[in-house]
Design a protein around this motif. Structure first.
Motif, PDB file in Angstrom:
ATOM      1  N   ARG A  94      52.872  50.743  29.865  1.00 52.87           N
ATOM      2  CA  ARG A  94      53.609  49.523  30.211  1.00 52.87           C
ATOM      3  C   ARG A  94      54.404  49.664  31.510  1.00 52.87           C
ATOM      4  N   LYS A  95      54.737  50.897  31.897  1.00 53.37           N
ATOM      5  CA  LYS A  95      55.568  51.066  33.081  1.00 53.37           C
ATOM      6  C   LYS A  95      55.069  52.238  33.915  1.00 53.37           C
ATOM      7  N   ALA A  96      55.077  52.056  35.213  1.00 51.48           N
ATOM      8  CA  ALA A  96      54.750  53.136  36.135  1.00 51.48           C
ATOM      9  C   ALA A  96      55.475  52.880  37.448  1.00 51.48           C
ATOM     10  N   ASP A  97      55.881  53.946  38.095  1.00 51.53           N
ATOM     11  CA  ASP A  97      56.623  53.831  39.356  1.00 51.53           C
ATOM     12  C   ASP A  97      55.702  53.901  40.568  1.00 51.53           C
ATOM     13  N   PHE A  98      54.501  54.495  40.374  1.00 53.29           N
ATOM     14  CA  PHE A  98      53.563  54.661  41.477  1.00 53.29           C
ATOM     15  C   PHE A  98      52.137  54.375  40.999  1.00 53.29           C
ATOM     16  N   HIS A 128      48.135  47.409  40.106  1.00 51.20           N
ATOM     17  CA  HIS A 128      49.452  47.139  40.700  1.00 51.20           C
ATOM     18  C   HIS A 128      49.972  45.765  40.264  1.00 51.20           C
ATOM     19  N   ALA A 129      49.095  44.768  40.285  1.00 52.12           N
ATOM     20  CA  ALA A 129      49.504  43.425  39.876  1.00 52.12           C
ATOM     21  C   ALA A 129      49.890  43.398  38.401  1.00 52.12           C
ATOM     22  N   GLN A 130      49.129  44.126  37.587  1.00 52.71           N
ATOM     23  CA  GLN A 130      49.419  44.192  36.151  1.00 52.71           C
ATOM     24  C   GLN A 130      50.779  44.833  35.888  1.00 52.71           C
ATOM     25  N   LEU A 131      51.072  45.933  36.583  1.00 48.64           N
ATOM     26  CA  LEU A 131      52.349  46.607  36.404  1.00 48.64           C
ATOM     27  C   LEU A 131      53.508  45.790  36.973  1.00 48.64           C
ATOM     28  N   SER A 132      53.253  45.069  38.064  1.00 47.23           N
ATOM     29  CA  SER A 132      54.306  44.264  38.688  1.00 47.23           C
ATOM     30  C   SER A 132      54.750  43.126  37.775  1.00 47.23           C
ATOM     31  N   ARG A 173      55.148  43.363  34.727  1.00 53.03           N
ATOM     32  CA  ARG A 173      55.969  43.929  33.656  1.00 53.03           C
ATOM     33  C   ARG A 173      57.329  44.415  34.141  1.00 53.03           C
ATOM     34  N   GLY A 174      57.517  44.487  35.464  1.00 54.17           N
ATOM     35  CA  GLY A 174      58.773  45.001  35.986  1.00 54.17           C
ATOM     36  C   GLY A 174      58.737  45.083  37.493  1.00 54.17           C
ATOM     37  N   ALA A 175      59.499  46.008  38.061  1.00 58.72           N
ATOM     38  CA  ALA A 175      59.554  46.171  39.515  1.00 58.72           C
ATOM     39  C   ALA A 175      58.201  46.636  40.048  1.00 58.72           C
ATOM     40  N   PRO A 176      57.764  46.096  41.190  1.00 65.12           N
ATOM     41  CA  PRO A 176      56.470  46.506  41.750  1.00 65.12           C
ATOM     42  C   PRO A 176      56.450  48.000  42.079  1.00 65.12           C
TER      43      PRO A 176
END
Length: 334
Positions: free
Chosen positions: A156-160, A189-193, A195-198
């Motif tokens: 659900r979350k990733a920083d990079f 990237h769009a999927q993670l963005s 859910r939170g900060a890009p």
């Protein structure tokens, strides 16, 4: 039901190890052993049941296995010829053809040894058959688990988001293979963005001897030309191998955030081996794959499997010695 106890136990151990760490080749081996034990128990039950239908089913399964080998040889041969026409005659493009020839050679050797029954042929046949079964088991386990790994949901979350580089066409143009990785990276990237900060996207790839610029620069240009924000791209331009891609990208991520999480993007045939490498060097993240041309996938998968065998060379060398000793024993006692 006790016949199925080993298969059930192996599957439970597999599930436990999956929950702890998904990026292990041992997971693939455990899943394969569970399947083999379950199939062996079922076959034994069919043969010893005493019913005609059970024996027919068992014989049918063996017949399907033989037919499967024949079909596999044909498909590998056709794919090998297609690879040569499309990609050229480099050694790495001949793996499908070599695989087909190896299967035919082992089958012919075993049949010849069974017919002639000379001590030397029996010994060589036993060793070759043992090695063939061992490599086939590992390959099927690798393919099945790699397929399953590639279907895991992204966290659900990733920083990079790290995109592994590939060769450039003409030394400066992104290849279709690399373009598919970049498209997949944009999707992730769009999927993670949402859910939170890009997250930051790291384009990872150095400059080869025949390239006009680092792969990471060509990758970044390709992304920005398609509307991706330049401010979210970080370039890693020193790496020349998958391990260096991951190791140098790891340094960038740890410097920015020691507690980072990431998603690594490569092609689907390469995802599992990249995950094994990521685990070995301590990259905290999942690897996902992009689509690959159908004709390219079989040969590339064989190449990835060979690389995994080399990575575990001590264990595989020990198994080779074991089967050679079995062949010597068969020769000496025949």
């Amino acid at each position: 039901m006790l016949l199925y106890a080993p298969a059930a136990l192996l599957f439970l151990v597999f599930c436990w190890r999956m929950a702890r760490e998904r990026r292990r080749f041992g997971n693939a081996v455990l899943l394969g052993l569970a399947a083999v034990c379950g199939l062996a128990a079922w076959m034994y039950e069919l043969v010893t049941a005493g019913s005609t239908s059970g024996r027919v089913v068992a014989a049918s399964l063996l017949g399907l296995g033989a037919l499967g080998i024949l079909v596999l040889v044909c498909l590998l041969f056709i794919n090998g010829l297609h690879m040569v026409r499309k990609e050229g005659r480099s050694p790495s493009n001949l793996l499908s053809l070599m695989g087909a020839l190896c299967i035919v050679g082992v089958v012919a050797l075993v049949i010849t040894a069974a017919v002639l029954r000379t001590p030397v042929l029996v010994g060589v046949g036993v060793a070759a058959l043992g090695l063939a079964c061992y490599v086939s088991f590992l390959f099927l386990s690798f393919v099945v688990y790699a397929f399953l790994y590639g279907r895991l949901r992204i966290r659900r979350k990733a920083d990079f988001v790290v995109v592994l580089g590939s060769g450039l066409i003409g030394g400066s143009t992104v290849s279709p293979l690399l373009a598919s990785r970049l498209r997949r990276a944009q999707e992730v990237h769009a999927q993670l963005s949402r859910r939170g900060a890009p997250p930051v996207l790291i384009a990872s790839g150095g400059q080869g001897a025949d390239e006009e610029l680092p792969e990471s620069h060509a990758m970044a240009d390709h992304l920005t030309e398609r509307g991706f924000p330049a401010g979210l791209i970080e370039r890693e331009d020193r790496s020349t191998t998958t391990e260096e891609n991951l190791r140098f990208s790891k340094a960038i991520m740890e410097k920015a955030d020691p507690g980072y999480r990431c998603v690594v993007v490569t092609n689907n045939y390469h995802a599992f081996r990249a995950a094994l490498t990521a685990r070995r060097i301590g990259v905290r993240g999942q690897v996902v794959g992009s689509t690959t041309a159908a004709y390219f996938w079989p040969n590339a998968t064989i190449r990835e499997f060979v690389a995994v065998l080399v990575a575990y060379k001590r264990t595989n060398a020990a198994m080779c010695v074991f089967f050679v000793l079995c062949g010597i024993l068969a020769w000496a006692t025949h």
